[in-house]
Design a protein around this motif. Structure first.
Motif: not given
Length: 401
Positions: A53, A55-56, A74-75, A107
């Motif tokens: 991912s 987004a990791a 948080d991501r 975000h």
């Protein structure tokens, strides 16, 4: 030898021939043209690796930022989080492909609305086209839920004549023209609360000024954040793309750090030399068919054309310029010959953009003389197939581990 009489159609010389004189001309045997020996090397079956991912997060967050507000951040990785949580004001995320520019911008919008109580009616997110707007809208909805519908998200051409917004967010600033930049300025009012993302090395319009530099020049108090972790492409793909763009790179001091270092059985960048256009078309179709057998859907196979796009069954076919900001599991670039890709800045950027759209595999195909830029790809990074001159097949191409 063949005698030639005076007065015949001989080219004029320094001296006239006496009457009855003859010139003796030696017939030259035609020069032998040595043709390079060619070996046909078939394309192997595609080898794909598991996906990760984008987004990791990688690495710990900054000290003191483990829990920020509602947890929207948080991501994000460390630098993405710093950029997204910056206070309102001119901001530029200047970063390369696959580093999560759009991810960070989305975000940031959500953070300003949910954590800093910025009114949704004061926000507009501007993209280069309708497809990008739909994608950004979907991301924002996942973060804000129903409140996302109150934020205007649209391509620039849909906002003509609109009134200025207080908070303007522009994705992929490098993909706009100088004329469109003036429209963006009008939508942003005094530019006090404009956030933008971009990468000058992905500018495909010839003669286009560096809009990122212009942005920071006009707004001297701009906070500039540089993202360096590439979550998209395998390390080999990233290294090959970097070799091509480095001689003309605007962001010379920027180093893209590959996060995908999975071991691969064959080099992820492959080149095919076709005998003619019909063979090239057949090879592209065959590669797509093999990928489909592995379960790769059409939306994950991008056939990126350097000229007018042609449809390929089972794949997403589009002009390279329309692929900016997109990604595919496998990318195929037909027509990578010397005429389409001469040695210049524009060609280097086009190849850089094409390669960095891919996550797992890249195929470059051509008929006739390949682009000289393909020769700059290190033999250990790229494998050549098709009708390959023996001097190429004799070069050891080490297997990457």
């Amino acid at each position: 030898m063949e005698p030639v009489a005076a007065g015949t159609n001989e080219p004029d010389g320094l001296f006239a021939l006496p009457e009855g004189a003859r010139v003796v001309r030696r017939r030259r045997s035609p020069a032998r043209r040595s043709r390079p020996e060619v070996t046909y090397v078939p394309v192997p079956d595609p080898v794909l690796v598991p996906q990760r991912s984008v987004a990791a997060p990688v690495g710990p967050p900054l000290s003191g930022m483990e829990e920020v507000g509602t947890g929207l951040l948080d991501r994000l990785d460390m630098m993405q989080r710093v950029a997204a949580s910056a206070p309102p004001g001119p901001l530029l995320v200047n970063a390369g492909p696959g580093t999560g520019k759009t991810h960070t911008l989305t975000h940031r919008i959500a953070y300003l609305i949910a954590d800093l109580d910025v009114p949704t009616r004061e926000c507009v997110a501007i993209t280069r086209d309708a497809r990008a707007a739909e994608e950004l809208r979907a991301r924002l909805t996942r973060l804000l839920g129903e409140r996302a519908a109150e934020v205007v998200v649209a391509p620039l051409d849909a906002l003509a004549g609109a009134e200025p917004w207080r908070h303007v967010f522009v994705d992929d600033l490098h993909d706009f023209t100088a004329e469109e930049y003036e429209v963006l300025r009008g939508l942003g009012g005094d530019g006090e609360f404009v956030s933008a993302t971009g990468d000058a090395d992905q500018t495909l319009t010839e003669g286009q000024p560096d809009l990122l530099e212009r942005f920071t020049t006009e707004h001297t108090d701009t906070r500039v954040f540089r993202l360096t972790r590439n979550y998209r492409s395998l390390e080999t793909i990233l290294a090959t793309a970097g070799l091509l763009v480095s001689p003309v790179a605007v962001a010379r001091s920027r180093l893209l750090q590959p996060c995908r270092r999975e071991a691969v059985a064959t080099p992820p960048v492959q080149r095919y030399a076709a005998a003619d256009e019909a063979e090239e078309t057949g090879v592209v179709a065959d590669i797509v068919t093999r990928l489909a057998r592995l379960g790769v859907p059409p939306g994950e196979i991008g056939v990126l054309w350097l000229g007018e796009p042609r449809q390929v069954a089972g794949a997403t076919s589009l002009r390279l310029g329309a692929a900016v900001g997109r990604e595919f599991r496998v990318v195929i670039v037909p027509g990578a010959d010397a005429e389409a890709l001469p040695v210049d800045t524009a060609s280097r950027r086009r190849l850089f953009v094409a390669l960095t759209r891919a996550r797992d595999l890249v195929y470059l195909t051509h008929v006739g003389t390949p682009s000289p830029l393909l020769a700059e790809m290190h033999s250990g990074l790229v494998r050549v197939y098709g009708h390959v001159p023996d001097e190429v097949t004799k070069v050891e191409q080490p297997r990457l581990l």
